[in-house]
Design an enzyme around this catalytic site. Structure first.
Site, short mmCIF file in Angstrom:
data_model
loop_
_atom_site.label_atom_id
_atom_site.label_comp_id
_atom_site.label_asym_id
_atom_site.label_seq_id
_atom_site.Cartn_x
_atom_site.Cartn_y
_atom_site.Cartn_z
N TYR A 63 0.56 -0.97 0.02
CA TYR A 63 -0.06 0.29 0.14
C TYR A 63 0.45 1.09 0.31
O TYR A 63 0.38 2.32 -0.78
CB TYR A 63 -1.22 0.17 1.26
CG TYR A 63 -2.54 -0.87 1.54
CD1 TYR A 63 -2.01 -2.34 0.62
CD2 TYR A 63 -3.25 -0.25 0.92
CE1 TYR A 63 -3.45 -2.32 0.89
CE2 TYR A 63 -5.00 -0.73 1.43
CZ TYR A 63 -4.56 -1.79 1.10
OH TYR A 63 -5.55 -2.51 0.64
N LYS A 89 3.41 -15.55 2.40
CA LYS A 89 4.52 -15.83 1.50
C LYS A 89 5.29 -16.27 1.33
O LYS A 89 6.03 -15.72 0.20
CB LYS A 89 2.70 -14.88 0.38
CG LYS A 89 2.90 -16.05 -1.15
CD LYS A 89 2.40 -17.12 -1.13
CE LYS A 89 2.14 -18.03 -2.41
NZ LYS A 89 1.49 -19.50 -2.48
N ASP A 92 -2.74 -18.34 0.60
CA ASP A 92 -3.58 -18.94 0.02
C ASP A 92 -4.01 -20.46 1.01
O ASP A 92 -5.32 -20.15 0.42
CB ASP A 92 -3.01 -19.37 -1.46
CG ASP A 92 -1.29 -20.52 -0.87
OD1 ASP A 92 -0.93 -20.47 -0.49
OD2 ASP A 92 -0.69 -21.41 -2.08
N ASP A 94 -6.27 -7.23 4.38
CA ASP A 94 -7.43 -6.05 3.86
C ASP A 94 -7.72 -8.01 2.71
O ASP A 94 -9.94 -7.65 2.78
CB ASP A 94 -6.91 -5.78 2.25
CG ASP A 94 -7.83 -4.93 2.01
OD1 ASP A 94 -8.56 -4.87 2.44
OD2 ASP A 94 -8.57 -4.78 0.51
N ASP A 111 -12.54 -9.52 4.39
CA ASP A 111 -13.55 -9.72 3.66
C ASP A 111 -13.82 -11.08 4.05
O ASP A 111 -15.41 -11.10 3.73
CB ASP A 111 -13.31 -8.79 1.96
CG ASP A 111 -13.42 -7.38 2.08
OD1 ASP A 111 -13.65 -7.46 3.79
OD2 ASP A 111 -13.78 -7.17 1.22
C1 IPM Z 1 -10.77 -1.43 3.98
C2 IPM Z 1 -10.28 -0.93 2.62
C3 IPM Z 1 -9.21 0.15 2.50
C4 IPM Z 1 -7.74 -0.76 2.13
C5 IPM Z 1 -9.26 1.63 0.98
C6 IPM Z 1 -10.53 1.36 0.40
C7 IPM Z 1 -8.33 1.87 0.48
O1 IPM Z 1 -10.44 -1.54 1.37
O2 IPM Z 1 -10.68 -0.71 5.03
O3 IPM Z 1 -10.24 -2.64 3.86
O4 IPM Z 1 -7.44 -1.29 0.85
O5 IPM Z 1 -7.50 -0.53 3.26
MN MN Z 2 -11.20 -3.70 2.32
#
Ligand code: IPM
Ligand code: MN
Ligand code: NAD
Length: 370
Positions: free
Chosen positions: A143, A192, A224, A248, A252
């Protein structure tokens, strides 16, 4: 004990303002009922700030956040700003905020909420008692690494660099070991290291620290496999420690296991004020439908109350009330059983507010702790 706190609210874009309203409602209710003084100040960030001021992170916003006791962020981003280059997009405002506030830890707790057990896409025997904390490094890695693009002989090339230093790994690992010590003492570091040099340094550094945390059982997993294991047997994990990028993605994936990304809160810590934000984005397709789930946002407030202000009783009060509303079958569309009726996010928040008052009256009448 009565406290006085300055809280900056950053509603942002898309459903950001809706979920921020839910957070503000809970904070105001908490201040009123427990006689705290919470000064809430709103500032622009993301696309809203680009439109109003021409930059995704105005100086006044960063200044106010740096001086606050805690910051709450809704979400940023949207199609309107998608053609802007990296660095000028709404998302760059959030990354600049994290960097500018010195935040290098992001904790994302993913836990089955008992009334919502049935909405997991996993069979109950696989889901088990899922209760994990993903500790995501927040200030480094791809990032924030060197990046660029060139065109040579008509061929375009672009790159982003994954890079970590030993101190960067040590500070996030210190946090993760500490969390593991206070939970069930299992730490899984995800990397990784079979391919990436940055991951090899990550693994060596985490291993070198293990002697100091001898009560913690350290394990390593390639990212993975970790993604697969999360789906196959998520309850094997307690604290997961990982890089900015992997964290990140894995968070999710983990969110889906408990039913919706709209349920998951996060807390970020570093050298200054902490930041609290749900992990979801601006969900453009939900804008204007009042169907955004405010739970991730509300749970981010409970993290703020507990971890930033030391107000555990108040945090428990909000959480218990929330569980009662969910237990009563009230659901936004994302967490409803197929065919069941749903309510809007703003109605859900109002029901929570009423339940919070009932819970308190009950506690006062019977002399119980909430
Ligand atoms: C999160 C989001 C952010 C990230 C983006 C919007 C910059 O996906 O907070 O998970 O990748 O950290
Ligand atoms: Mn995110
Ligand atoms: P998203 O999290 O906005 O949406 C992913 C899916 O989850 C969509 O189907 C959405 O409808 C659903 N969803 C998200 N939040 C929800 C909620 N509270 N209640 C119910 N359903 C919810 O991710 P995306 O679609 O990949 O990104 C949309 C925009 O948000 C992009 O501009 C992206 O950069 C941005 N984004 C911002 C943040 C942040 O501000 N922290 C995080 C992730 C993505």
């Amino acid at each position: 004990m009565k406290v006085k706190k300055t809280i900056v609210l950053l509603p942002g874009d898309g459903i950001g303002p809706e979920v921020t309203r839910a957070a503000a409602t809970v904070l105001r209710e908490c201040a009123q009922e427990f006689h705290h003084e919470f000064d809430l100040h709103e500032f622009p960030i993301g696309g809203a700030a680009i439109d109003a001021i021409g930059t995704p992170l105005p100086n006044e916003t960063l200044d106010a956040c740096s001086k606050a006791d805690a910051v709450f962020l809704g979400a940023v981003g949207g199609a309107k700003w998608d053609s802007l280059p990296v660095g000028k997009r709404p998302e760059s405002g959030l990354l600049g905020l994290r960097k500018g506030m010195g935040l290098y830890v992001n904790v994302r707790p993913v836990k089955v909420l008992e009334p919502l057990r049935g909405i997991s896409p996993l069979k109950p025997e696989r889901l088990g008692d899922l209760d994990i904390e993903i500790v995501r490094e927040l200030a480094g890695g791809m990032y924030f690494g060197e990046r660029g693009n060139t065109t040579e002989n008509g061929v375009e090339r672009a790159w982003d660099t994954e890079s970590y230093s030993t101190p960067e790994i040590e500070r996030i690992a210190t946090f993760a070991y500490g969390r593991a010590e206070n939970r069930s003492r299992r730490l899984c570091s995800v990397d990784k290291a079979n391919v990436l040099m940055s991951s090899q340094l990550w693994r060596r550094t985490v291993v070198a620290m293990s002697g100091v945390y001898s009560s913690v059982k350290l394990e390593h997993m390639y990212v993975d496999n970790a993604a697969m294991q999360l789906t196959l047997k998520p309850s094997q994990f307690d604290v997961m420690l990982t890089s900015n990028m992997f964290g990140d993605i894995l968070s999710d994936a983990a969110a889906a296991l408990v039913g919706s990304i709209g349920l998951i809160p996060s807390a970020s810590f570093g050298t200054g004020a902490p930041l609290f934000e749900p992990i979801h984005g601006s969900a453009p397709s939900l804008v204007g439908t009042d169907s955004a789930n405010p739970v991730g946002s509300i749970l981010s407030v409970t993290l703020m109350l507990r971890d930033a202000f030391g107000l555990s009783l108040e945090a428990d009060w909000v959480e218990q009330s929330l569980h009662r509303v969910l237990g009563g079958g009230y659901r936004t569309a994302d967490i409803a059983q197929p065919g069941a009726s749903t309510i809007g996010g703003s109605v859900f928040t109002e029901m929570l507010r009423e339940e919070m008052q009932r819970t308190l009256e009950h506690a006062e009448r019977y002399g119980w702790g909430v």
